[in-house]
Motif scaffolding. Structure first.
Motif: not given
Length: 336
Positions: A21-22, A60, A62-64, A66-67
């Motif tokens: 992701t990052c 942080q 990750l999207d909601e 995924e969280k």
């Protein structure tokens, strides 16, 4: 607080998702997190749980959705979980040694207790009836108290007037206690506002002496106190020493100065609510003195009086006073 993944694969997938992701290298990631590579590698491998502040920064990325999914796969651990886990592991590994240690500790406590009990018994065995011991017993009968609290706090007290009895407590009661019980710590406290003093002793040795040697009963004693049988069955000099202690602490001497008398008329007085003590004193003293005795219905107590100059002289010859307040008053009165 720390974070731990329930399954190893979930941990691997979490870090893989973070990196994808990052789009940063691991070095860049742990540098941004301000942590060392060694620690970060332990988090990735699952060798160490992840500190909450590190986990919160990682998630942080990750999207909601995924969280939310990740939060289902983790455990949040208290700060002391490591110590608790380590303690449990240590107990499992060293259970036999711990058990041996407990047994040794209990045995050591038992030996100390047995040794102390033996010392108390030896001390009591060494004590013999003497005039000093009897005088101390009398002082206790007159104004003493003892008890044991929580099976370990052994407290003994003698009370008196803060001014008139201070010398007696210092020179007589304290010295007898220190002579026969050198390990006992004797403290005299003056209670200024209430006008009295306390000689207080915290000592199992003295407690056992009063309970086992003299056979006094711990706790309130005013209605049940009496001269111990061990003293009652002793020679007269020991009985008189006991009576001296009783009158030193709870008796009184005064001189009647009314005009009906050619000179000040002495009276030695004592009162008690213990009928048995009253009868004991009456029986002993009536052998050598003329006693005036009565029961005061209003105050519910028993009164003894010995009066007259000749009887006072006889008292000073046979019994006397160790308390300076009474002794000096008698000497001054006999001079008049």
């Amino acid at each position: 607080m720390r974070v731990k993944f329930s399954e190893k694969q979930d941990l691997i997938d979490f870090f893989k998702t973070i990196q994808n992701t990052c789009e940063k290298s691991w070095k860049e990631i742990y540098s941004e997190l301000d942590t060392k590579r060694y620690s970060f590698d332990r988090y990735k491998s699952g060798e160490s749980s992840i500190p909450k502040e590190i986990f919160d920064k990682l998630i942080q990325f990750l999207d909601e959705a995924e969280k939310k999914e990740i939060n289902k796969k983790i455990e949040r651990l208290g700060d002391n979980w490591g110590r608790s886990l380590g303690g449990k592991k240590a107990i499992l590994i060293n259970e036999k040694k711990f058990e041996e240690g407990r047994k040794k500790g209990l045995e050591r406590i038992r030996r100390i207790k047995v040794k102390k009990e033996k010392e108390y018994k030896n001390t009591l065995a060494e004590i013999k009836i003497s005039e000093e011991i009897c005088e101390l017993a009398g002082a206790f009968i007159g104004d003493g108290f003892f008890n044991c609290y929580n099976n370990k706090n052994y407290q003994i007290e003698f009370t008196g007037d803060k001014l008139l009895d201070l010398e007696y407590h210092r020179e007589v009661i304290s010295n007898i206690l220190k002579k026969y019980f050198p390990n006992a710590k004797v403290h005299i406290y003056v209670v200024e506002l209430k006008g009295y003093l306390r000689t207080r002793i915290y000592s199992k040795e003295v407690f056992c002496f009063l309970r086992d040697f003299l056979e006094f009963i711990p706790g309130k004693k005013c209605h049940s106190i009496k001269i111990p049988n061990k003293i009652i069955n002793s020679p007269l000099k020991y009985l008189y020493a006991t009576i001296r202690g009783i009158f030193d602490t709870d008796g009184g001497v005064y001189f009647d100065k009314r005009n009906m008398y050619s000179k000040n008329y002495p009276r030695i007085c004592f009162s008690t609510v213990s009928k048995e003590l009253f009868l004991q004193l009456l029986d002993i003293l009536s052998k050598d003195f003329r006693i005036y005795s009565r029961h005061n219905e209003k105050r519910k107590n028993y009164v003894l009086e010995i009066y007259g100059h000749n009887q006072l002289k006889k008292w000073m010859s046979l019994i006397g006073f160790s308390n300076p307040r009474h002794y000096r008053k008698c000497l001054d009165g006999l001079k008049v």
